[in-house]
Structure formats: C-alpha cells, structure tokens
Design a protein around this motif. Structure first.
Motif, PDB file in Angstrom:
ATOM      1  N   GLN A 188       0.840  -1.206   0.000  1.00 42.05           N
ATOM      2  CA  GLN A 188       0.000   0.000   0.000  1.00 42.05           C
ATOM      3  C   GLN A 188       0.875   1.256   0.000  1.00 42.05           C
ATOM      4  OE1 GLN A 188      -2.291  -1.494   3.432  1.00 42.05           O
ATOM      5  NE2 GLN A 188      -4.098  -0.732   2.347  1.00 42.05           N
ATOM      6  N   GLN A 189       1.956   1.212   0.784  1.00 39.42           N
ATOM      7  CA  GLN A 189       2.868   2.365   0.825  1.00 39.42           C
ATOM      8  C   GLN A 189       3.458   2.615  -0.559  1.00 39.42           C
ATOM      9  OE1 GLN A 189       3.614   4.358   3.708  1.00 39.42           O
ATOM     10  NE2 GLN A 189       4.405   5.660   2.091  1.00 39.42           N
ATOM     11  N   LYS A 190       3.886   1.560  -1.239  1.00 39.79           N
ATOM     12  CA  LYS A 190       4.478   1.709  -2.569  1.00 39.79           C
ATOM     13  C   LYS A 190       3.469   2.267  -3.572  1.00 39.79           C
ATOM     14  CE  LYS A 190       6.058  -2.472  -3.075  1.00 39.79           C
ATOM     15  NZ  LYS A 190       6.784  -3.653  -3.617  1.00 39.79           N
ATOM     16  N   GLU A 191       2.205   1.883  -3.440  1.00 37.92           N
ATOM     17  CA  GLU A 191       1.169   2.349  -4.357  1.00 37.92           C
ATOM     18  C   GLU A 191       0.970   3.869  -4.282  1.00 37.92           C
ATOM     19  OE1 GLU A 191      -2.339   0.057  -3.480  1.00 37.92           O
ATOM     20  OE2 GLU A 191      -1.416  -1.789  -4.228  1.00 37.92           O
ATOM     21  N   LYS A 192       1.365   4.496  -3.169  1.00 43.24           N
ATOM     22  CA  LYS A 192       1.198   5.938  -3.013  1.00 43.24           C
ATOM     23  C   LYS A 192       2.219   6.736  -3.819  1.00 43.24           C
ATOM     24  CE  LYS A 192      -2.439   6.096  -0.558  1.00 43.24           C
ATOM     25  NZ  LYS A 192      -3.622   6.840  -0.985  1.00 43.24           N
ATOM     26  N   GLY A 193       3.242   6.066  -4.332  1.00 45.68           N
ATOM     27  CA  GLY A 193       4.209   6.710  -5.214  1.00 45.68           C
ATOM     28  C   GLY A 193       5.001   7.829  -4.561  1.00 45.68           C
ATOM     29  N   ALA A 194       5.440   8.772  -5.402  1.00 48.88           N
ATOM     30  CA  ALA A 194       6.325   9.845  -4.956  1.00 48.88           C
ATOM     31  C   ALA A 194       5.660  10.809  -3.983  1.00 48.88           C
ATOM     32  CB  ALA A 194       6.851  10.620  -6.167  1.00 48.88           C
ATOM     33  N   ALA A 195       4.339  10.914  -4.036  1.00 48.33           N
ATOM     34  CA  ALA A 195       3.631  11.811  -3.117  1.00 48.33           C
ATOM     35  C   ALA A 195       3.665  11.288  -1.687  1.00 48.33           C
ATOM     36  CB  ALA A 195       2.188  11.989  -3.562  1.00 48.33           C
ATOM     37  N   GLY A 196       3.789   9.989  -1.541  1.00 48.89           N
ATOM     38  CA  GLY A 196       3.822   9.391  -0.218  1.00 48.89           C
ATOM     39  C   GLY A 196       2.473   9.414   0.464  1.00 48.89           C
ATOM     40  N   GLU A 197       2.514   9.223   1.775  1.00 52.43           N
ATOM     41  CA  GLU A 197       1.292   9.139   2.568  1.00 52.43           C
ATOM     42  C   GLU A 197       1.588   9.576   3.987  1.00 52.43           C
ATOM     43  OE1 GLU A 197      -2.771   8.015   3.327  1.00 52.43           O
ATOM     44  OE2 GLU A 197      -1.662   8.524   1.515  1.00 52.43           O
ATOM     45  N   GLU A 198       0.593  10.146   4.639  1.00 53.17           N
ATOM     46  CA  GLU A 198       0.722  10.504   6.044  1.00 53.17           C
ATOM     47  C   GLU A 198       0.946   9.249   6.882  1.00 53.17           C
ATOM     48  OE1 GLU A 198      -1.999  14.302   7.148  1.00 53.17           O
ATOM     49  OE2 GLU A 198      -3.059  12.407   6.968  1.00 53.17           O
ATOM     50  N   TRP A 199       1.834   9.348   7.860  1.00 54.86           N
ATOM     51  CA  TRP A 199       2.050   8.240   8.795  1.00 54.86           C
ATOM     52  C   TRP A 199       1.150   8.513  10.005  1.00 54.86           C
ATOM     53  CZ3 TRP A 199       3.953   3.805   7.587  1.00 54.86           C
ATOM     54  CH2 TRP A 199       4.215   2.880   8.588  1.00 54.86           C
ATOM     55  N   THR A 200      -0.134   8.213   9.837  1.00 56.07           N
ATOM     56  CA  THR A 200      -1.155   8.585  10.803  1.00 56.07           C
ATOM     57  C   THR A 200      -1.357   7.546  11.890  1.00 56.07           C
ATOM     58  OG1 THR A 200      -2.883   7.578   9.452  1.00 56.07           O
ATOM     59  CG2 THR A 200      -2.428   9.923   9.085  1.00 56.07           C
TER      60      THR A 200
END
Length: 145
Positions: free
Chosen positions: A17-29
């Motif tokens: 799932q983390q990789k699917e977010k690509g260069a924009a990344g994702e919040e580590w919530t």
C-alpha cells in the motif's frame, strides 16, 4: 540526515500500500504515543527509514523517505497529535526479521531490540548501514537523500 524505523501491521497498512502511493507518499497517521510523535517532530525532509511489518512477519521489508515534515495528523481529533508523510524508496531483497536483528551483536542497542513496541523509532547511521547489508541493499545507495 537521520534514520528511523516505522512499524505497521500489514493488515492495517502494508508495504505494498505504501508503494502504491508513489512519490507523493502518505501521512504516517494514527500514532498516539508521545515519544513516537516527538520523534516525528525531529524528522526532516530527506530522512530515510525502514518500513517494518509488525505482528505478521515482524520484519523490515522496505526503505522509505520523509517527504513532508511534522504536521497535524488528519485522523486525530486532538491537535496535539502530529505525523510526517513518507514515500517508499525501495524494496529490500532479503527482508530482515526481528529474530535476525536480535541475534546480531552489532544491533544489540537498537531501539527495535530494546523497545519493540514503539511504533516510530530512531535508528543510528551504523545500524541503518548494517541492516541494509543484511537486507541485500547497498548502504550508500539506501542512505542517499
């Protein structure tokens, strides 16, 4: 540059799932531990870290990079909780298990060994480089920001 380890249960948020977010990344919530939150407040864009699957697998499976410094956690009702955004940088060819980490004398002081419940934790430069070697990753390549 500093180094970190981020723990996530794969059923909740996986490496894929983390990789699917690509260069924009994702919040580590979702971090609701003061020490872990404070570590995120210390992070800078470009810091690198390990992505660790907790509970299932209990192993380091990838390398991530901070793409946005600490800001309010969008999943929190209270403004005291903050998070960073991270993006996937690379898979590790050979995931490194908690058992391997615990068995390595060079890693005996690693936070993962001594406080394995902490969801966000610092990793020293020497620990980061050594775990990269165990994972089949060129440390110099993994440590470049």
């Amino acid at each position: 540059m500093r180094y970190w380890l981020y723990k996530s249960e794969p059923a909740t948020w996986s490496w894929d799932q983390q990789k699917e977010k690509g260069a924009a990344g994702e919040e580590w919530t979702g971090v609701r531990n003061y020490q872990a939150r404070n570590f995120m407040r210390e992070m800078s864009v470009g810091d690198r870290g390990f992505f660790y699957h907790s509970n299932e697998g209990k192993e380091i499976v990838g390398i991530v990079e901070v793409v946005k410094e600490a800001h309010p956690d969008s999943t929190a009702d209270d403004a005291k909780w903050e998070c960073v955004d991270i993006k996937a940088v690379m898979d590790v060819p050979k995931p490194v298990s908690l058992e391997q980490v615990k068995a390595e004398p060079k890693l005996k002081d690693m936070v993962l060994v001594n406080n394995s419940r902490l969801s966000v934790q610092p990793v020293t430069e020497a620990e980061f480089a050594y775990v990269c070697e165990l994972a089949g990753v060129d440390p110099e390549k993994a440590m470049k920001g």
